[in-house]
Structures are given as C-alpha cells and as structure tokens.
Enzyme design. Structure first.
Site, PDB file in Angstrom:
ATOM      1  N   PRO A 253      55.413  61.656  41.602  1.00  0.00           N
ATOM      2  CA  PRO A 253      53.994  62.598  41.099  1.00  0.00           C
ATOM      3  C   PRO A 253      54.300  62.855  39.491  1.00  0.00           C
ATOM      4  CG  PRO A 253      55.621  63.838  42.369  1.00  0.00           C
ATOM      5  CD  PRO A 253      55.996  62.533  42.442  1.00  0.00           C
ATOM      6  N   ASP A 429      59.043  63.635  36.647  1.00  0.00           N
ATOM      7  CA  ASP A 429      58.760  63.579  38.288  1.00  0.00           C
ATOM      8  C   ASP A 429      58.437  64.921  38.757  1.00  0.00           C
ATOM      9  OD1 ASP A 429      58.709  63.265  40.708  1.00  0.00           O
ATOM     10  OD2 ASP A 429      60.205  61.711  40.682  1.00  0.00           O
ATOM     11  N   HIS A 430      57.448  65.383  39.140  1.00  0.00           N
ATOM     12  CA  HIS A 430      57.231  66.711  39.722  1.00  0.00           C
ATOM     13  C   HIS A 430      57.968  67.235  40.979  1.00  0.00           C
ATOM     14  CE1 HIS A 430      55.869  70.689  38.913  1.00  0.00           C
ATOM     15  NE2 HIS A 430      54.456  70.367  38.796  1.00  0.00           N
ATOM     16  N   ARG A 431      58.489  66.227  41.496  1.00  0.00           N
ATOM     17  CA  ARG A 431      59.473  66.320  42.725  1.00  0.00           C
ATOM     18  C   ARG A 431      60.662  66.742  42.248  1.00  0.00           C
ATOM     19  NH1 ARG A 431      60.159  60.593  45.470  1.00  0.00           N
ATOM     20  NH2 ARG A 431      60.502  60.047  42.998  1.00  0.00           N
ATOM     21  N   VAL A 433      61.484  67.931  38.601  1.00  0.00           N
ATOM     22  CA  VAL A 433      61.150  68.924  37.577  1.00  0.00           C
ATOM     23  C   VAL A 433      59.819  69.470  37.957  1.00  0.00           C
ATOM     24  CG1 VAL A 433      61.158  68.965  34.973  1.00  0.00           C
ATOM     25  CG2 VAL A 433      62.602  67.079  36.146  1.00  0.00           C
TER      26      VAL A 433
END
Length: 460
Positions: A253, A429-431, A433
């Site tokens: 994401p 990557d929102h997983r 960061v």
C-alpha cells in the site's frame, strides 16, 4: 565466469547450451554474436552477449576449436538449455553428429548455473524423427509434404528450430520474417524438407502488398493499420520492470508525501566541492548531497530502511544500506545499488555513483549490482520534472524522488527572494512505515538540503 562442460562431444562437435546465469530465469535475448561459423575460438573466449530480464551478460565459450554453426539469430529470445552454438574441436570425423549435439541423448543431465543458486536438474530428450506413413496416401488426399525415405537414414542436419510444431526456418530467415512483420506460420515453404527460405518470406511480403479485388467500398485492412503503428516486443529489462512494478503497486500500500525545499545552500556546497582535489576525478552533482541526506535520515530513523517478510510475518530492519539509484537506459529502467553506502565517505560515495551510472548507461550492469537493494532514489529532475509518485522497488520500504531545481520566489529571512527550490517526493509502504515516520524522514532530508554543512556538523 566458468561454465560446466556437461554436453559430450559427438564426432568432435561440442554443443553449447544457453546456461542459467544464476537468476532463476527461463530465457534470454541474444543481443550480439562476437563469432561466426569458421572462426577459431578458445576456451573462455567471449562469444556472445545476452540480455536477461535483469541485465546484459557476456557468455564465454567452454570449448576450443572452430565454430561450426550458430543456432540463434541476434534479437531472438532463447530458452535456457537450448543449444546456441556448436564447436568442432578437430578430433572427430565427418561432423555428422551436429544433430545429435543439438538434440542430445535421451538421458537425464545435471546442468550447473553460471553463478549462484546451486544445481538445476534438466531433462533433455531427443526429438522424434518423422517416419513414413504406414500406408501411402490416396491420390485424392495428397500429403502436404513428402515423408523422408525410410532407408538409408542419413545423419540429421542441425535443427533450425527447437520445438515441435513451429515452422522450419533457420535463424537468419526468422529474423528477416520478424523484421518484415511476417508470421512464419502463414508462409508456404519451398526449401528442402519443408524449410522456409528467404525467397519464401519475400514472396509472402509481396502477397500481402499485392492489390486485391475488392468491392467499391473497402474496409481498412490490418496491413493499413500496422503501417501506422509500431509494435515493440516486451522482453528483457522492460519485461522484468513491468512485472516488478505491477507486483509492487498491488502488494505494498503506497503513500506519497511531498516537500518543497530551498536548496540554494546545497547548490553552493556543490560548487565548492567541485573545486576540492579529492573530488577532482568524480562528478559532483546535487544527487550526491541528496543521497548523503537520505543516508543521514536513515541513521536517525532506521525503520525506513526495512522490508516486509510475508512468510514469517516479520518486519526486517536492515542495519546496512544498499542504496539503489534508478537509471534510465536504452533497454529500460534499471536500479543498481551501492553496497554498504552508509559506511562510505562523501568522496567514496561520489566515486560509487559515478561507476554505477556509467556502467548502467553502457548496459553492463550485472545481476549482483541490482540485487539486495534496501532503499532507492530516483532523479526525475534530470527530465525537467518537478515531482511524481514513484513506485517502491519490490522488497524495499521506500523510494525518494528528487525533482528539478528551479529559480522560484521564496520567503527567506522574512523577505521575498529568488531561491533555488526543488520538490522531494517520498513513497513508502504503509505496512512498514506510518505517516509519522515517513514525515520525519522526509523532513530530515529537507533540513539536510537546506543547510548541508550545518546538518553535517550537528548530526555527525
């Protein structure tokens, strides 16, 4: 670069199969032959250049002797394990064993890859010979091609194709058909044993171009549209890049943040560095200080230099930085990386950037240089672009885009002045960061570029 000599000679003729170059790939495009039939070659001599999905690689010949035949044309995509050249070492007889060298015995072989990844089992089977029909066809239904005489059965010539069902044609004829846009499956062969010749291909071209009787109102035919279109095969680096970007875009994401930065002092620092003796042999550019700013930000926020381990459900934070630099080449986008960039001095980092970019532009970047990256910079400013939303390199947590540097009105020390300004874009990557970490990293990079000398003193 050693190659396992796993194919036995037949009448002194050795068949060299396209090896696995250690990337786990199944095919490669043959770019350039350095030899031709009749040339003398030595063991270890470079004979051709191939392009895999990741890099351009030169292949050495594992035999000494005379080049007997080439089995792939320049521009042809060849599967790993396919014979591409035969070499006569001068110890055999009539050379009737070429077909045997091409197809191989009906036994299991062990083929070792060029580098890395251990051994790979490969089963090579002999292509069945065509046999005459049990009963002759009736005159009302003639066979399209004459069956070969059952006896005596001469030694088969080198096979121009490698899989049953494909039209028979030699590599130069295949390349001619490809260049002219002719599908060999639609060409009627006139050569011996049903082999398509150059004349057959030219005849097919004339047939396509010949005027046809048509009604008064004609609809556009496919050949008219193809004359106004260009079709580019998706292969090599471009194919790998496309697959990697699709995988990244739909797996990680993405979140992208932007920051405009006054880099007037950075540009002054670049000018001063260019005058120093320890930078005399390297190119000092703003990218060098952007890379240094990113490395300093990673030291303060190591969570940005991480990867997602799906199998073990873990976030892996790297204590080293393999800094990737996206480079546009004639063969597509490649991302080689500088190993252990965090441990390099500024002159060492500049020298590494120079080697990396020169090798990439020459198309000589090797697979090892493009593996193991941990974070990437893409310099879109060289194309006159202000900003963008870069896609994260697979296996990494973030990518920084560096836009063009422009003269812009800027409030500096309470007054409106013209300053050097750029835009930074950080995709992450929102997983791995969250917004807070991503924002801190981007802000620290901006701070370092606003006053690089003060930042270096303050942050060490």
């Amino acid at each position: 670069m050693a190659i396992q000599k796993s194919t036995p000679a037949v009448d002194g003729v050795h068949a060299f199969k396209l090896p696995d170059v250690g990337e786990g790939l199944i095919e490669a495009e043959l770019l350039t032959w350095y030899v031709k039939p009749g040339d003398e070659v030595k063991d270890g001599q470079m004979i051709c250049e191939i392009e895999t999905a990741k890099a351009v690689v030169e292949l050495p010949c594992p035999y000494s002797g005379t080049v007997k035949e080439l089995f792939a044309a320049e521009g042809e995509t060849v599967e790993v394990g396919t014979v591409i050249i035969t070499v006569d070492d001068g110890t055999g007889g009539s050379g009737g064993g070429t077909a045997e060298a091409d197809t191989g015995a009906e036994t299991e072989e062990r083929e070792k890859p060029l580098v890395g990844y251990g051994e790979k089992a490969a089963s090579t089977q002999r292509r069945p010979r065509r046999r005459p029909a049990a009963t002759a066809p009736t005159p009302a239904a003639p066979a399209p091609r004459a069956a070969p005489a059952p006896t005596p059965e001469p030694a088969a010539p080198a096979a121009p194709v490698r899989s049953e069902g494909r039209p028979l044609a030699k590599p130069p004829v295949r390349k001619l058909a490809k260049d002219l846009g002719i599908d060999l499956a639609t060409v009627s062969p006139t050569g011996k044993d049903g082999i398509i010749t150059r004349d057959d291909v030219h005849a097919a071209v004339e047939a396509v171009r010949a005027p046809e009787t048509a009604p008064a109102v004609e609809t556009p035919v496919e050949t008219d549209r193809s004359a106004r279109e260009q079709r580019i095969p998706i292969k090599g680096v471009r194919k790998h890049t496309a697959a990697a970007m699709v995988n990244s875009a739909f797996t990680a994401p993405h979140v992208t943040e932007f920051l405009q930065v006054d880099v007037t002092r950075t540009m002054k620092a670049v000018a001063r560095l260019r005058e120093r003796p320890d930078f005399a042999d390297v190119k000092v550019s703003p990218l060098l200080l952007v890379a240094k700013a990113l490395l300093m930000a990673i030291r303060r926020h190591p969570g940005i230099n991480a990867s997602w381990d799906e199998e073990n459900q873990e976030i892996v934070v790297k204590n080293y930085v393999n800094l990737g630099i996206a480079a546009a080449t004639e063969r597509g986008l490649v991302v080689p990386n500088i190993k252990d960039a965090e441990s390099k001095t500024l002159p060492e980092l500049a020298a590494s950037l120079k080697r990396l970019t020169e090798t990439a532009r020459a198309g000589k970047t090797g697979p090892a240089d493009m593996s193991g990256g941990t974070i990437t910079i893409t310099n879109v400013g060289v194309f006159g672009v202000d900003a963008g939303t870069p896609i994260i390199n697979p296996g990494e947590a973030a990518i920084l885009a560096f836009g063009q540097i422009r003269d812009m009105p800027w409030v500096h020390k309470g007054e409106l002045k013209i300053r050097k300004v750029t835009t930074l874009s950080l995709s992450f990557d929102h997983r791995l960061v969250d917004g807070e970490l991503g924002s801190k990293v981007l802000r620290d990079i901006g701070t370092a570029l606003e006053d690089p000398e003060l930042t270096a003193l303050a942050w060490g």
